[in-house]
Design a protein around this motif. Sequence first.
Motif, PDB file in Angstrom:
ATOM      1  N   UNK A 187       0.838  -1.209   0.000  1.00 28.33           N
ATOM      2  CA  UNK A 187       0.000   0.000   0.000  1.00 28.33           C
ATOM      3  C   UNK A 187       0.870   1.255   0.000  1.00 28.33           C
ATOM      4  N   UNK A 188       2.067   1.165   0.578  1.00 27.75           N
ATOM      5  CA  UNK A 188       2.944   2.335   0.654  1.00 27.75           C
ATOM      6  C   UNK A 188       3.533   2.724  -0.699  1.00 27.75           C
ATOM      7  N   UNK A 189       3.438   1.807  -1.672  1.00 27.69           N
ATOM      8  CA  UNK A 189       3.991   2.136  -2.989  1.00 27.69           C
ATOM      9  C   UNK A 189       3.142   3.221  -3.664  1.00 27.69           C
ATOM     10  N   UNK A 190       1.895   3.385  -3.192  1.00 28.63           N
ATOM     11  CA  UNK A 190       0.998   4.379  -3.808  1.00 28.63           C
ATOM     12  C   UNK A 190       1.435   5.805  -3.483  1.00 28.63           C
ATOM     13  N   UNK A 191       2.031   5.980  -2.300  1.00 28.23           N
ATOM     14  CA  UNK A 191       2.386   7.330  -1.856  1.00 28.23           C
ATOM     15  C   UNK A 191       3.774   7.272  -1.225  1.00 28.23           C
ATOM     16  N   UNK A 192       4.713   7.925  -1.867  1.00 25.89           N
ATOM     17  CA  UNK A 192       6.127   7.825  -1.472  1.00 25.89           C
ATOM     18  C   UNK A 192       6.429   8.413  -0.091  1.00 25.89           C
ATOM     19  N   UNK A 193       5.534   9.262   0.441  1.00 25.66           N
ATOM     20  CA  UNK A 193       5.881   9.977   1.678  1.00 25.66           C
ATOM     21  C   UNK A 193       4.959   9.734   2.861  1.00 25.66           C
ATOM     22  N   UNK A 194       3.783   9.169   2.586  1.00 30.20           N
ATOM     23  CA  UNK A 194       2.750   9.029   3.631  1.00 30.20           C
ATOM     24  C   UNK A 194       3.280   8.255   4.844  1.00 30.20           C
ATOM     25  N   UNK A 195       4.166   7.271   4.628  1.00 31.46           N
ATOM     26  CA  UNK A 195       4.678   6.421   5.710  1.00 31.46           C
ATOM     27  C   UNK A 195       5.482   7.213   6.741  1.00 31.46           C
ATOM     28  N   UNK A 196       6.018   8.369   6.305  1.00 37.00           N
ATOM     29  CA  UNK A 196       6.920   9.109   7.192  1.00 37.00           C
ATOM     30  C   UNK A 196       6.229   9.652   8.446  1.00 37.00           C
ATOM     31  N   UNK A 197       4.937   9.975   8.322  1.00 37.53           N
ATOM     32  CA  UNK A 197       4.231  10.503   9.502  1.00 37.53           C
ATOM     33  C   UNK A 197       4.209   9.459  10.613  1.00 37.53           C
ATOM     34  N   UNK A 198       3.881   8.214  10.249  1.00 39.67           N
ATOM     35  CA  UNK A 198       3.863   7.142  11.251  1.00 39.67           C
ATOM     36  C   UNK A 198       5.279   6.802  11.713  1.00 39.67           C
ATOM     37  N   UNK A 199       6.229   6.902  10.791  1.00 39.82           N
ATOM     38  CA  UNK A 199       7.633   6.605  11.136  1.00 39.82           C
ATOM     39  C   UNK A 199       8.097   7.569  12.229  1.00 39.82           C
ATOM     40  N   UNK A 200       7.705   8.825  12.089  1.00 38.76           N
ATOM     41  CA  UNK A 200       8.088   9.831  13.101  1.00 38.76           C
ATOM     42  C   UNK A 200       7.267   9.635  14.374  1.00 38.76           C
ATOM     43  N   UNK A 201       5.945   9.435  14.216  1.00 39.58           N
ATOM     44  CA  UNK A 201       5.073   9.336  15.395  1.00 39.58           C
ATOM     45  C   UNK A 201       5.454   8.145  16.273  1.00 39.58           C
ATOM     46  N   UNK A 202       5.914   7.063  15.654  1.00 40.05           N
ATOM     47  CA  UNK A 202       6.233   5.849  16.425  1.00 40.05           C
ATOM     48  C   UNK A 202       7.698   5.820  16.847  1.00 40.05           C
ATOM     49  N   UNK A 203       8.428   6.881  16.577  1.00 39.94           N
ATOM     50  CA  UNK A 203       9.864   6.871  16.882  1.00 39.94           C
ATOM     51  C   UNK A 203      10.121   6.927  18.393  1.00 39.94           C
ATOM     52  N   UNK A 204      10.984   6.049  18.862  1.00 39.05           N
ATOM     53  CA  UNK A 204      11.361   6.116  20.282  1.00 39.05           C
ATOM     54  C   UNK A 204      12.721   6.801  20.412  1.00 39.05           C
ATOM     55  N   UNK A 205      13.090   7.547  19.379  1.00 36.98           N
ATOM     56  CA  UNK A 205      14.409   8.163  19.296  1.00 36.98           C
ATOM     57  C   UNK A 205      14.318   9.686  19.288  1.00 36.98           C
ATOM     58  N   UNK A 206      13.281  10.209  18.606  1.00 35.17           N
ATOM     59  CA  UNK A 206      13.164  11.661  18.472  1.00 35.17           C
ATOM     60  C   UNK A 206      13.056  12.339  19.837  1.00 35.17           C
ATOM     61  N   UNK A 207      13.886  13.333  20.043  1.00 28.25           N
ATOM     62  CA  UNK A 207      13.856  14.102  21.284  1.00 28.25           C
ATOM     63  C   UNK A 207      14.598  13.440  22.441  1.00 28.25           C
ATOM     64  N   UNK A 208      15.163  12.279  22.168  1.00 27.83           N
ATOM     65  CA  UNK A 208      15.804  11.538  23.263  1.00 27.83           C
ATOM     66  C   UNK A 208      17.332  11.645  23.184  1.00 27.83           C
ATOM     67  N   UNK A 209      18.004  11.452  24.328  1.00 22.40           N
ATOM     68  CA  UNK A 209      19.464  11.390  24.283  1.00 22.40           C
ATOM     69  C   UNK A 209      19.929  10.118  23.576  1.00 22.40           C
ATOM     70  N   UNK A 210      20.849  10.290  22.665  1.00 26.01           N
ATOM     71  CA  UNK A 210      21.352   9.123  21.923  1.00 26.01           C
ATOM     72  C   UNK A 210      22.873   9.210  21.809  1.00 26.01           C
ATOM     73  N   UNK A 211      23.485   8.124  21.379  1.00 26.51           N
ATOM     74  CA  UNK A 211      24.893   8.191  20.981  1.00 26.51           C
ATOM     75  C   UNK A 211      25.049   7.519  19.622  1.00 26.51           C
ATOM     76  N   UNK A 212      26.055   7.938  18.904  1.00 30.98           N
ATOM     77  CA  UNK A 212      26.320   7.406  17.576  1.00 30.98           C
ATOM     78  C   UNK A 212      27.805   7.507  17.298  1.00 30.98           C
ATOM     79  N   UNK A 213      28.225   6.897  16.191  1.00 33.52           N
ATOM     80  CA  UNK A 213      29.647   6.927  15.861  1.00 33.52           C
ATOM     81  C   UNK A 213      29.836   7.664  14.542  1.00 33.52           C
ATOM     82  N   UNK A 214      30.681   8.682  14.543  1.00 27.53           N
ATOM     83  CA  UNK A 214      31.028   9.381  13.308  1.00 27.53           C
ATOM     84  C   UNK A 214      32.538   9.316  13.148  1.00 27.53           C
ATOM     85  N   UNK A 215      32.976   8.819  12.018  1.00 25.30           N
ATOM     86  CA  UNK A 215      34.411   8.694  11.720  1.00 25.30           C
ATOM     87  C   UNK A 215      35.169   8.054  12.890  1.00 25.30           C
TER      88      UNK A 215
END
Length: 254
Positions: A187-215
């Motif tokens: 169903x997501x093939x019909x609309x290239x961007x619609x999935x992003x709203x749920x992707x953001x809403x269900x994120x347990x990462x946004x606004x939270x302290x995180x760590x990552x590796x760069x270089x």
Amino acid sequence: MQYDELSEESLHKAFGTAAAGVTLRVLDCVDSTNNEAKRMALDGTPTPAVIVAAEQTAGRGRMGRSFFSPADTGVYFSFLFRSESPAAALSLTGKAAVAVMRAIRRLTGKQAMIKWVNDLYFNGKKICGILTEALTVPGEPTAIIVGIGINLVTEDFPKELEAKAGSLGSAPERAALVAAVFSELQAMQQDEHEWLDDYRAASCVLGRPISWVTAGEVKHGRAFEINERGELSVLSEEGQTETLRTGEISVFLE
Ligand code: BTN
């Protein structure tokens, strides 16, 4: 513990009319459904194809890790697509996470969270991992394999996974769950961007302290945005912003 019927017949039934033109394969036990999908891609199997197993003996995860896949307590499956655009694999990864989240909600009413890029968490533990791989078959469009493992009622995790891995604690019919994930993704093939709203809403990462590796350097900061391409914008403690395209982050669930 086997709690439902997982067979080619039950899968056909669960797909219903959506089975038309889709290759469906069910295996009691396989090394890895992603490996099976690769073998099928090399054999010229018509796509899309869906490969489901009740157990994997060599389930694979991202970063060369293994994926614990004991018999009949979870569901392990791969979708095989062919695409003229190898870049399609990038957004498919995030879309697959949303497809699993929606399918779980539809069948069990439970709300799983998405840890960027594509792990699903429930009650603070990882219950689903997704491994997307691309394979170039000479003379053919790129084969894209989306492999998904969901812990439904898995309990006895190996010691090293105990702290992080968990289960959904519900046992929807596995065939129905696979069919629901496939239909959500299609169903997501019909609309290239619609999935992003749920992707953001269900994120347990946004606004939270995180760590990552760069270089090669471990950085600490906060995730503040997921952009239109599904990339994660982060702000380091030193005040620098970065956009992460893929890779792995650690999130501190407060
Ligand atoms: C991860 O958590 O790093 C990704 C795990 C992906 C596991 C699934 S299970 C079905 C498919 N077959 C595999 O060997 N891996 C994926």
